[in-house]
Write a protein that holds these residues in place. Structure first.
Motif, PDB file in Angstrom:
ATOM      1  N   LYS A  85       4.912  14.810  -7.756  1.00  0.00           N
ATOM      2  CA  LYS A  85       5.687  14.201  -6.663  1.00  0.00           C
ATOM      3  C   LYS A  85       5.132  12.846  -6.237  1.00  0.00           C
ATOM      4  O   LYS A  85       5.814  12.086  -5.564  1.00  0.00           O
ATOM      5  CB  LYS A  85       5.725  15.148  -5.465  1.00  0.00           C
TER       6      LYS A  85
ATOM      7  N   GLN B 109       9.599   9.896  -8.727  1.00  0.00           N
ATOM      8  CA  GLN B 109      10.365   9.409  -7.575  1.00  0.00           C
ATOM      9  C   GLN B 109      11.622   8.675  -8.027  1.00  0.00           C
ATOM     10  O   GLN B 109      12.698   8.833  -7.453  1.00  0.00           O
ATOM     11  CB  GLN B 109       9.489   8.464  -6.726  1.00  0.00           C
ATOM     12  N   TYR B 110      11.475   7.887  -9.092  1.00  0.00           N
ATOM     13  CA  TYR B 110      12.626   7.135  -9.612  1.00  0.00           C
ATOM     14  C   TYR B 110      13.718   8.104 -10.083  1.00  0.00           C
ATOM     15  O   TYR B 110      14.900   7.938  -9.756  1.00  0.00           O
ATOM     16  CB  TYR B 110      12.186   6.238 -10.774  1.00  0.00           C
TER      17      TYR B 110
ATOM     18  N   LYS C 197      14.183  11.198  -9.243  1.00  0.00           N
ATOM     19  CA  LYS C 197      14.746  11.915  -8.093  1.00  0.00           C
ATOM     20  C   LYS C 197      15.782  11.035  -7.391  1.00  0.00           C
ATOM     21  O   LYS C 197      16.871  11.488  -7.023  1.00  0.00           O
ATOM     22  CB  LYS C 197      13.598  12.263  -7.135  1.00  0.00           C
ATOM     23  N   GLY C 198      15.440   9.748  -7.240  1.00  0.00           N
ATOM     24  CA  GLY C 198      16.363   8.797  -6.608  1.00  0.00           C
ATOM     25  C   GLY C 198      17.652   8.684  -7.400  1.00  0.00           C
ATOM     26  O   GLY C 198      18.761   8.653  -6.842  1.00  0.00           O
TER      27      GLY C 198
ATOM     28  N   HIS D 113      13.664   7.446  -2.152  1.00  0.00           N
ATOM     29  CA  HIS D 113      12.889   7.745  -3.371  1.00  0.00           C
ATOM     30  C   HIS D 113      12.689   6.499  -4.230  1.00  0.00           C
ATOM     31  O   HIS D 113      11.604   6.278  -4.762  1.00  0.00           O
ATOM     32  CB  HIS D 113      13.584   8.859  -4.171  1.00  0.00           C
TER      33      HIS D 113
ATOM     34  N   LYS E 259       9.875   4.401  -3.067  1.00  0.00           N
ATOM     35  CA  LYS E 259       8.515   4.843  -3.418  1.00  0.00           C
ATOM     36  C   LYS E 259       8.123   4.391  -4.830  1.00  0.00           C
ATOM     37  O   LYS E 259       6.950   4.406  -5.184  1.00  0.00           O
ATOM     38  CB  LYS E 259       8.419   6.364  -3.316  1.00  0.00           C
ATOM     39  N   ALA E 260       9.123   4.012  -5.642  1.00  0.00           N
ATOM     40  CA  ALA E 260       8.828   3.578  -7.031  1.00  0.00           C
ATOM     41  C   ALA E 260       8.885   2.060  -7.174  1.00  0.00           C
ATOM     42  O   ALA E 260       8.525   1.533  -8.219  1.00  0.00           O
ATOM     43  CB  ALA E 260       9.833   4.222  -7.987  1.00  0.00           C
TER      44      ALA E 260
END
Length: 1245
Positions: free
Chosen positions: A949, A955-956, A958-959, A974, A977-978
């Motif tokens: 996580k 994160q990418y 998930k986004g 998300h 965060k990347a």
């Protein structure tokens, strides 16, 4: 001698390069035939080659207007000027122009003499041009054809050699032609059967043409018997020739001696003895007959008689001259009498020196084969190998001088007689003992390809496989060896290899059985060993015997039978005490102590070893190893090597000391040790290279450079140029690197294989230098030259250095791949494909090249070829990520999304945290309409990596998933965060910008739903939200840092989408201008054309927008622009719906859904069309799909779905959807009054 005879002699001396002889004969010709300019020309040439350039130039100038020699004189002038220390460029250019001019009108004689001269100076191709033209002009001149045949033979190209021999054999009774062809098949191709057939034809030709020529019958056998590798088939045929010779002149002692010699080669010692006796009866003073007789005595073990005879021969040696054969017999006698190793080796060295001294200045021809006598040399090599280490050298261990000498001799044999498989086998053995298992394997492969029943080659191959830890292949080789020769069961070595293989495979009990079987073999114990055993059983057998004892100790220990192990070790101590192998037992004893954890006992055993004992170095190395690995005492480790260097101060000792210092990361001390080794052996380029590398390790680059330069000035090996240039390239001193390589390559054309290899490497490195300074054309030129050199190397290396074939093929593939890369950069894709394919010819299993070629086919829109290469690649490397991704991409292009998903799922099963694959899979699952399958892959990644996580890739992905499922705000969080990550940041930023500009995934510029939601879209709150989003997008744009030209274009497109998002006319017009510029400069640029259409729609210029969109609709879909194709089709469908052209809109919407089954907007438009056509059930189905794939988040779609359920009288479903919408959006207008209440009312009775 007449004029023609003198000219023939000149040609012979020119080819043999006896230039003083050329001068003398030319002078004689000038005295006798003063008017003949040919003698004056060769007088000038002889003068030139003796170094008197100016005198030669004057002589050539004086005859350059003589008709027959005018052309060759001008060519010679150019050649002479180029040989001068300071070439006169103007004179060269002037002569070159005259050559071109005269060549046009030259007659046959002028062309012949020019071709002849070019042949003499080694310019074969140019010479051939002149001679071909001369033959054509003179209607097949015999003189020209003879010269062309000589050109073909001397250029060393096999097809030409065979062609020339076939010319000779147009007359099938041509004795010389048949003899040469038989020798060619035997020596060059190693084809015993063909050689035997030709020998049979030669016998028939001799009977027909020279039936009484006993000398010829005898003479012909000599070269064949020495080069046939003791082939019984060849020797039997030669025996009939010799018998014929002896029957013609039975008083000839020489013939009887040769019959004896060839019978020894056949292993018929008793018959050989009789013939030698016959020879001595015919000529009592025949030394060769006596030598042969003594040889038979030694083979039969009659040492005393042989010793007396040798003593007699030694006394008369001064009068007969030094003989290699006689010295060899002394060496054999010394060995059989168990004399000291040094004494035997000195005698063998003396044999070789004497033998090769008789070869000096011998031209390559039949006599050279006779004098070289490869069979005799192989016997000497076999004796040498008895004194070489029995085990392969460990990495870093310097080569035994004996192995180095063996390699040198064997390379000479293989270069001259590449068809002699025994020589290739012995090279393999030497390479194996030198620790070069790869080279050994390649040579053995060569042997077994030509002779699959070569038992010894199978046995050695088993050893090679064992050292490479390929135990099953080792067992297979042993089985093959046994199937071809049952006698191997009597070899201790066979059982030793088998047991070692069984031990490695964990079959300990089987290994013990095998070793006990070996222990029961005759001769395994010293007591009772026969003194009449054949020679060559002494040292070699002792080594193998001891290895069996020590191996048995090891397997008993591994089987937990410590008592048995100790017992066998005691037997070994008893059996080998007082022998040269005793110290190996001590080292094994130390190993046993180590295995029992008694380090101190192991060390105390080894401390007693003195420098006078054999294996002293090995014992000290074992001690050093214990100190380093078990006691972690670096000082005591290095002390062992210092002691070796002090007690035995040889280059090898200092080299070991240097390597030891390098092992403990002390390169400064290593340099001192290497320099001491170099002082004792100043010509050793390997040492110079090691010092240079050690200096580099100390980061003392300037000293390393100075050192390399000094080493080069002192005339050391040219490969130091390569090391220096490589260092300069690493330091980015490109100019200096270029100069060093140019200097290394600035020499006359070479023909030596090693020099060709060196030049090829240098050209490749030079190309790298040019690439670094963006001199692409120069880089390609260097690579092309390297390719030509490598082609020459590959033609010869198979015969001359079979062990180097794989490395040279790899280099050839690397060169072709580099040319292909440059071609790709220049967008010359056809050329790139051609060179990648050529690279694969050299290296069929090179996955990198296959991958690049597959990528190229994909870019060239040749999916079948791409698929073929990907499939081949995945056969050899199932886990190849790039190939699997490409297969998925291909399936995606073919719209076979299920197959594409299957390939990516396989990849993720093996490596769940491969986020590049996961991001691709999410996109594909979206296109398959299966986004609900995505979450399980996130769980798999989290299981594999507890910190998943926190990974930017996670994160990418998930986004991406959240964006596709209608959760833009969560997706933004998300992606955010990347966004700072080097790998994922740029893509995350682009996605964030797109979300900011179009959070609800609307059709920008579309009017259908805008008109429906008009009252919502114009609220002040909505407008403020849009302005805030645009400002955020503009900030994010500043973070984008594209690295490619395409990236910069993409950035421009995004900047102008931001301008359009403001909906201000001036901004939209500015964006339109930019899109138009891009579309003009970049042909068929989909994002730019879509931008133009969108701008036109915002500016209410619908017809212009439609024109651009229709242009896109006609183009072939591609994976790169998939998203923009979808947007353009949706916008065009919107325009058609506005114009009530529902059929045309439907066709476009179906196209969208073919490429993306999760396309909510396409379903929404389809629902709208059905609703307009009052097909409420169909409309409800399409809205249902839009609602499902949008993850039930868009209230407008929910409203339309509920409305159509109501119209289709599906009241319960309508109520359910209303509740879902109101739960997420409690204030959503109209839905309660227009649908929910009406549906409830309709349900009441």
């Amino acid at each position: 001698m007449d004029s023609q005879g003198l000219k023939t002699l000149i040609n012979y001396y020119c080819q043999e390069r006896y230039f003083h002889h050329v001068l003398l004969v030319a002078s004689e010709g000038m005295k006798r035939y003063g008017n003949d300019p040919v003698f004056r020309f060769y007088h000038a040439y002889g003068t030139l080659m003796e170094g008197k350039t100016q005198d030669a130039l004057r002589e050539f100038e004086a005859i350059k207007n003589k008709q027959d020699v005018s052309l060759c004189s001008l060519i010679a002038l150019i050649y002479a000027h180029k040989m001068s220390p300071n070439p006169d460029r103007e004179a060269i250019l002037e002569s070159d122009a005259k050559v071109k001019e005269q060549r046009k009108g030259a007659g046959p004689k002028a062309l012949y003499h020019a071709g002849l001269f070019l042949w003499h100076v080694g310019h074969h191709d140019k010479a051939r041009e002149y001679i071909d033209r001369m033959i054509k002009m003179s209607n097949g001149s015999k003189e020209g054809q003879v010269l062309r045949a000589w050109l073909d033979i001397t250029r060393g190209k096999e097809p030409y050699t065979k062609k020339a021999l076939r010319l000779m054999l147009q007359d099938n009774q041509n004795v010389e032609g048949l003899r040469m062809l038989a020798l060619y098949y035997l020596c060059r191709e190693g084809d015993i059967d063909k050689a035997a057939t030709k020998l049979e034809s030669l016998g028939s030709a001799l009977e027909a043409m020279e039936p009484q020529n006993a000398q010829l019958f005898y003479k012909i056998t000599i070269a064949f018997s020495r080069t046939c590798g003791r082939s019984q088939l060849i020797l039997q045929k030669l025996h009939t020739f010799l018998e014929r010779a002896f029957s013609l002149t039975p008083q000839e002692s020489e013939f009887a001696t040769e019959l004896g010699y060839q019978l020894i080669l056949q292993g018929k010692v008793q018959e050989a003895l009789k013939w030698y006796e016959t020879a001595m009866t015919l000529n009592e003073t025949s030394v060769p007959a006596l030598i042969g007789f003594i040889r038979c005595q030694l083979i039969e073990g009659q040492l005393q008689d042989a010793d007396q005879q040798l003593e007699f021969l030694s006394e008369i040696q001064q009068s007969i001259g030094k003989s290699a054969e006689l010295t060899y017999l002394h060496a054999i006698l010394a060995m059989k009498k168990n004399k000291r190793q040094e004494e035997v080796i000195n005698l063998l060295n003396d044999v070789l020196d004497t033998h090769f001294s008789h070869l000096e200045d011998s031209p390559l021809g039949i006599q050279y084969f006779e004098k070289l006598n490869p069979d005799f040399l192989l016997e000497i090599i076999t004796e040498y190998l008895n004194f070489c280490p029995m085990q392969p050298a460990s990495p870093g261990q310097p080569l035994s001088p004996l192995l180095r000498r063996c390699t040198s001799i064997l390379e000479t044999i293989v270069r001259t007689v590449p068809g002699l498989l025994q020589a290739v086998f012995l090279i393999a053995k030497v390479k194996y003992l030198s620790g070069d298992t790869e080279a050994a394997y390649n040579n053995l492969q060569h042997c077994l390809e030509h002779s699959p029943s070569y038992a010894d080659a199978h046995l050695l191959m088993a050893q090679v496989y064992l050292s490479q830890e390929k135990f099953k292949l080792c067992s297979q080789s042993l089985e093959l060896c046994l199937s071809y020769n049952f006698k191997v069961r009597e070899y201790p070595l066979y059982h030793l290899i088998k047991a070692q293989s069984q031990k490695k495979m964990g079959e300990i009990a089987e290994a013990i059985k095998t070793l006990h079987m070996a222990m029961s073999l005759p001769g395994m114990r010293r007591i009772g060993a026969s003194s009449k055993s054949k020679y060559r059983k002494t040292e070699a057998d002792a080594g193998h015997r001891l290895s069996i004892f020590l191996e048995l100790v090891e397997v008993h220990r591994l089987n937990g039978e410590q008592h048995e192990a100790a017992k066998v070790l005691q037997d070994a101590i008893h059996e080998f005490s007082g022998t040269s192998e005793e110290l190996r037992v001590t080292i094994a004893n130390a190993d046993l102590a180590l295995a029992q954890g008694d380090v101190e006992r192991a060390l105390s055993m080894l401390r007693n070893v003195t420098a006078e004992q054999p294996y002293f170095i090995e014992a000290k190395e074992k001690m050093a190893d214990i100190y380093l690995k078990h006691r972690k005492e670096k000082m005591l480790y290095i002390t062992c090597y210092r002691e070796i260097a002090e007690r035995m101060p040889s280059p090898r000792s200092f080299l070991l000391l240097g390597d030891a210092y390098m092992n403990i990361q002390e390169p400064e001390e290593a340099i001192v040790a290497y320099e001491q080794a170099l002082n004792q052996n100043p010509k050793d380029g390997t040492l110079a290279s090691k010092i240079g590398k050690a200096l580099v390790k100390t980061h003392n680059y300037s000293k390393a450079i100075t050192y390399y330069e000094a080493a080069l000035k002192s005339g050391q090996q040219n490969y130091l140029c390569y090391d220096l240039a490589e260092l300069l390239l690493k330091l980015k001193w490109y100019d200096k690197a270029e100069k060093v390589l140019q200097h290394a390559l600035a020499h006359e054309p070479v023909n030596e294989l090693s020099a060709l290899m060196e030049d090829g490497r240098s050209q490749v490195l030079l190309a790298k230098v040019y690439s670094k300074v963006d001199r692409t054309s120069d880089a390609v030129t260097s690579l092309q030259q390297a390719r030509e050199l490598q082609a020459r190397v590959l033609k010869r290396v198979q015969m001359e250095q079979p062990d180097a074939v794989p490395a040279q093929k790899h280099l050839a593939a690397e060169i072709c791949a580099e040319i292909a890369k440059h071609s790709v950069a220049q967008r010359d894709y056809e050329k790139a494909i051609k060179f990648y394919r050529e690279a694969l010819v050299h290296s069929e299993t090179d996955n990198k090249i296959m991958l690049e070629l597959a990528r190229l086919y994909l870019a060239q829109d040749d999916p079948d070829a791409c698929l073929r290469h990907c499939a081949l690649l995945l056969q050899s490397d199932q886990d190849n990520e790039a190939a699997t991704m490409m297969m998925a991409d291909l399936m995606f292009r073919k719209q076979d999304y299920e197959q594409a998903v299957f390939h990516l799922q396989q990849l993720l099963e093996r490596k769940p945290d491969n986020y590049m694959t996961l991001s691709r899979l999410i996109d594909l699952l979206r296109r398959c309409g299966k986004l609900e399958d995505v979450p399980r892959f996130f769980l798999m990644a989290e299981k594999r990596n507890s910190r998943a996580k926190l990974e930017p890739g996670f994160q990418y992905c998930k986004g991406l998933y959240l964006w596709y499922t209608g959760e833009p705000n969560d997706a933004l969080r998300h992606f955010n965060k990347a966004r700072k990550d080097s790998d994922w940041g740029q893509n995350a930023l682009y996605n964030m910008i797109e979300i900011c500009l179009n959070p609800d995934n609307e059709t920008i510029g579309g009017e259908v739903f805008e008109n429906l939601d008009g009252d919502l879209g114009n609220s002040t709150e909505k407008q403020e939200s849009v302005q805030l989003a645009v400002r955020t997008a503009e900030k994010l744009l500043k973070e984008l840092k594209p690295q490619t030209v395409e990236g910069h274009v993409q950035l421009r497109i995004m900047e102008n989408y931001c301008l359009m998002a403001t909906k201000q006319k001036s901004n939209v017009e500015q964006a339109l201008n930019t899109f138009t510029e891009v579309a003009t400069s970049e042909k068929d640029h989909i994002p730019a054309l879509l931008g133009m259409a969108t701008a036109y729609m915002i500016l209410k210029q619908t017809p212009r927008a439609r024109n651009q969109l229709k242009r896109i609709a006609k183009m072939n879909w591609n994976a790169v622009d998939a998203e923009d194709f979808e947007k353009s089709w949706l916008l065009l469908a919107d325009i058609y719906i506005q114009s009530a052209k529902y059929d045309m809109a439907e066709e476009l919407l179906k196209r969208c859904l073919r490429h993306n089954r999760s396309c909510c907007k396409a379903y929404e438009y389809m629902g709208y069309i059905m609703e307009k056509e009052q097909a409420y059930t169909d409309a409800a189905f399409n809205y249902e799909m839009a609602w499902k794939h949008g993850n039930q988040t868009n209230p407008a779609v929910g409203y339309k779905l509920a409305f159509n359920y109501l119209k289709a009288k599906r009241y319960v479903d309508a109520i359910d959807v209303c509740h879902q919408v109101l739960e997420a959006h409690p204030t959503y207008p109209k839905i309660r009054k227009d649908i929910l209440d009406k549906a409830r009312t309709s349900l009441r009775p």
